[in-house]
Scaffold this motif. Structure first.
Motif, PDB file in Angstrom:
ATOM      1  N   GLU A 168      -2.134   4.202   5.236  1.00  0.00           N
ATOM      2  CA  GLU A 168      -1.637   4.508   6.570  1.00  0.00           C
ATOM      3  C   GLU A 168      -1.263   3.237   7.326  1.00  0.00           C
ATOM      4  N   ALA A 169      -2.077   2.177   7.187  1.00  0.00           N
ATOM      5  CA  ALA A 169      -1.770   0.900   7.840  1.00  0.00           C
ATOM      6  C   ALA A 169      -0.488   0.299   7.268  1.00  0.00           C
ATOM      7  N   TYR A 170      -0.308   0.393   5.950  1.00  0.00           N
ATOM      8  CA  TYR A 170       0.923  -0.083   5.321  1.00  0.00           C
ATOM      9  C   TYR A 170       2.119   0.725   5.804  1.00  0.00           C
ATOM     10  N   ARG A 171       1.935   2.044   5.943  1.00  0.00           N
ATOM     11  CA  ARG A 171       3.036   2.900   6.402  1.00  0.00           C
ATOM     12  C   ARG A 171       3.494   2.492   7.786  1.00  0.00           C
ATOM     13  N   LYS A 172       2.537   2.209   8.689  1.00  0.00           N
ATOM     14  CA  LYS A 172       2.892   1.816  10.054  1.00  0.00           C
ATOM     15  C   LYS A 172       3.639   0.485  10.088  1.00  0.00           C
ATOM     16  N   LYS A 173       3.348  -0.361   9.112  1.00  0.00           N
ATOM     17  CA  LYS A 173       4.045  -1.649   9.030  1.00  0.00           C
ATOM     18  C   LYS A 173       5.396  -1.528   8.330  1.00  0.00           C
ATOM     19  N   GLY A 174       5.621  -0.370   7.669  1.00  0.00           N
ATOM     20  CA  GLY A 174       6.852  -0.203   6.910  1.00  0.00           C
ATOM     21  C   GLY A 174       6.784  -0.854   5.551  1.00  0.00           C
ATOM     22  N   TRP A 175       5.560  -0.973   5.016  1.00  0.00           N
ATOM     23  CA  TRP A 175       5.374  -1.587   3.720  1.00  0.00           C
ATOM     24  C   TRP A 175       5.064  -0.517   2.682  1.00  0.00           C
ATOM     25  N   GLY A 176       5.278  -0.860   1.435  1.00  0.00           N
ATOM     26  CA  GLY A 176       4.922   0.020   0.336  1.00  0.00           C
ATOM     27  C   GLY A 176       3.751  -0.548  -0.441  1.00  0.00           C
ATOM     28  N   VAL A 177       2.912   0.338  -0.963  1.00  0.00           N
ATOM     29  CA  VAL A 177       1.775  -0.079  -1.783  1.00  0.00           C
ATOM     30  C   VAL A 177       2.242  -0.097  -3.232  1.00  0.00           C
ATOM     31  N   SER A 178       2.480  -1.287  -3.774  1.00  0.00           N
ATOM     32  CA  SER A 178       3.060  -1.394  -5.115  1.00  0.00           C
ATOM     33  C   SER A 178       2.048  -1.101  -6.211  1.00  0.00           C
ATOM     34  N   ASN A 179       0.808  -1.589  -6.058  1.00  0.00           N
ATOM     35  CA  ASN A 179      -0.212  -1.384  -7.083  1.00  0.00           C
ATOM     36  C   ASN A 179      -1.536  -1.056  -6.419  1.00  0.00           C
ATOM     37  N   PRO A 180      -1.910   0.212  -6.361  1.00  0.00           N
ATOM     38  CA  PRO A 180      -3.159   0.599  -5.686  1.00  0.00           C
ATOM     39  C   PRO A 180      -4.406  -0.019  -6.315  1.00  0.00           C
ATOM     40  N   ASP A 181      -4.365  -0.397  -7.601  1.00  0.00           N
ATOM     41  CA  ASP A 181      -5.541  -0.979  -8.251  1.00  0.00           C
ATOM     42  C   ASP A 181      -5.870  -2.365  -7.715  1.00  0.00           C
ATOM     43  N   LEU A 182      -4.931  -2.989  -7.006  1.00  0.00           N
ATOM     44  CA  LEU A 182      -5.197  -4.289  -6.397  1.00  0.00           C
ATOM     45  C   LEU A 182      -5.890  -4.143  -5.048  1.00  0.00           C
ATOM     46  N   ILE A 183      -6.016  -2.921  -4.569  1.00  0.00           N
ATOM     47  CA  ILE A 183      -6.684  -2.642  -3.299  1.00  0.00           C
ATOM     48  C   ILE A 183      -8.076  -2.104  -3.609  1.00  0.00           C
ATOM     49  N   ASP A 184      -9.092  -2.770  -3.085  1.00  0.00           N
ATOM     50  CA  ASP A 184     -10.475  -2.432  -3.422  1.00  0.00           C
ATOM     51  C   ASP A 184     -10.802  -0.978  -3.116  1.00  0.00           C
ATOM     52  N   GLN A 185     -10.376  -0.488  -1.943  1.00  0.00           N
ATOM     53  CA  GLN A 185     -10.699   0.889  -1.559  1.00  0.00           C
ATOM     54  C   GLN A 185     -10.076   1.896  -2.532  1.00  0.00           C
ATOM     55  N   CYS A 186      -8.818   1.688  -2.918  1.00  0.00           N
ATOM     56  CA  CYS A 186      -8.144   2.610  -3.833  1.00  0.00           C
ATOM     57  C   CYS A 186      -8.754   2.545  -5.228  1.00  0.00           C
ATOM     58  N   LYS A 187      -9.133   1.322  -5.645  1.00  0.00           N
ATOM     59  CA  LYS A 187      -9.751   1.171  -6.950  1.00  0.00           C
ATOM     60  C   LYS A 187     -11.119   1.825  -6.979  1.00  0.00           C
ATOM     61  N   ARG A 188     -11.867   1.678  -5.892  1.00  0.00           N
ATOM     62  CA  ARG A 188     -13.213   2.255  -5.806  1.00  0.00           C
ATOM     63  C   ARG A 188     -13.164   3.784  -5.771  1.00  0.00           C
TER      64      ARG A 188
END
Length: 386
Positions: A168-188
């Motif tokens: 959601e924070a990325y969406r508000k910035k207009g960014w895309g999440v390229s690899n969710p496994d690099l994000i601790d919360q998504c990986k967890r």
């Protein structure tokens, strides 16, 4: 007194004939019986019309302002997982509702259309005992968890404690999440694993939207949406897929409350996608409708007509966003339906017209048959009838 009665007797429009001068015939009896049946059927039909309400239709200019439009929907996607579908709504006034979740319900379904019990979050996901803190260290027992937003935080105090918060924070910035496994919360939480677990499933999404009563659109598409260079785009990178099958079936779609006699042309409509990528579009003309029943209960609703179009990835230079889009516009003309009973005087007039009309027509037919028979009989007597 006798003179007054004599004058009244002279006004009699129905002079009586002695029964000795009547001539009854078989054809007259048949015509009388047939006319009585016709008269009875017409009377019953008129009586039913009188006992039941009739609906009067009128057209007028719609002068309403500042109202909202309720959109009810129930759509099934047999080849698109619930975890990747998002619902967005926007209108020409500039108001946007992105990734709508309020009053929206999703059901995971298998290939046979059966509902699958919802699994708990992070089923099959990687277990991490100590989440990564915003400052870079791992969560200790005496600390309050505050996850990093990975550069998308709007303030120093903002925390992203879940994969959804980061997206959601990325969406508000207009960014895309390229690899969710690099994000601790998504990986967890096992974000990618949960998507893989739902591979081959479908989704039934239903609920309603409350939008401004102006032209706009709402659409079902994979990925979170955001604005980039004033263009509405969807972030498809986290799903790591090359194609999205947006085949769908519209179980129900209506604008406003249901009222007697309404026909929603898209109920039960379905479409199967044969290409690997594309956008299916519905262009809808919404007609405001007011229905007033016999008890003067008013229902504010809408009717609509629709045309359809499929835009594949090959048509046009701009890549089409995969999804199902509903573009709606409002008609300036409002239809009004009013239920009302036929008045008793109108009913009485029609009954008299039925009785008098059938009686007159049957009399003409009887006279024609009677005189025809007599003419034929006379010719037969003198031998001129061949």
């Amino acid at each position: 007194m006798e003179g007054l009665l004599s004058k009244l007797r002279s006004l009699d429009a129905y002079p009586k004939v002695n029964e000795d001068f009547y001539s009854r015939t078989l054809s007259g009896g048949i015509i009388t019986l047939a006319s009585s049946v016709v008269m009875l059927l017409l009377f019953v039909s008129e009586l039913r019309l009188y006992l039941h309400a009739v609906t009067e239709t009128t057209l007028r200019v719609d002068t309403s302002r500042g109202e909202t439009l309720r959109i009810n929907f129930d759509v099934t996607f047999p080849a698109l997982q619930c975890s990747i579908i998002s619902l967005d709504a926007m209108d020409i006034s500039g108001q946007e509702h992105l990734d709508v979740k309020h009053d929206i319900f999703k059901q995971r379904i298998d290939v046979h259309g059966n509902v699958i019990a919802t699994k708990q979050d992070a089923v099959g996901g990687m277990k991490v005992e100590k989440p990564l803190q915003r400052h870079g260290g791992r969560l200790e027992h005496n600390e309050t968890y505050c996850g990093s937003c990975y550069g998308a935080e709007e303030s120093d105090e903002q925390c992203c404690n879940s994969c959804e918060d980061v997206r959601e924070a990325y969406r508000k910035k207009g960014w895309g999440v390229s690899n969710p496994d690099l994000i601790d919360q998504c990986k967890r939480e096992g974000f990618l694993q949960s998507i893989k677990d739902e591979e081959g499933e479908g989704c039934n999404i239903y609920g309603f939207l409350e939008v401004n009563k102006v032209a706009g659109n709402f659409h079902f598409a994979p990925g979170k949406s955001f604005q980039k260079a004033n263009v509405h785009v969807h972030d498809l990178l986290p799903f790591q897929k090359d194609s999205f099958n947006v085949s769908h079936k519209i179980n129900k779609l209506s604008f406003g409350q249901r009222f007697p006699g309404v026909i929603n042309p898209l109920d039960g409509a379905q479409w199967m996608q044969h290409s690997s990528y594309g956008m299916y579009q519905y262009f809808i003309k919404v007609v405001p409708t007011v229905y007033t029943d016999i008890n003067e209960h008013i229902i504010l609703s809408n009717q609509f007509s629709v045309t359809e179009h499929f835009r594949s990835s090959e048509s046009g230079r701009i890549q089409a966003v995969p999804g199902v889009f509903f573009f709606y516009d409002l008609s300036p003309i409002k239809v009004t339906f009013t239920e009302q009973h036929v008045s008793f005087l109108h009913f009485l007039t029609n009954v008299c017209a039925i009785v008098g009309g059938v009686f007159t027509v049957s009399g003409i037919i009887d006279s024609f048959v009677y005189h025809g028979q007599r003419a034929i009989k006379k010719k037969m007597e003198i031998g001129k009838f061949n």
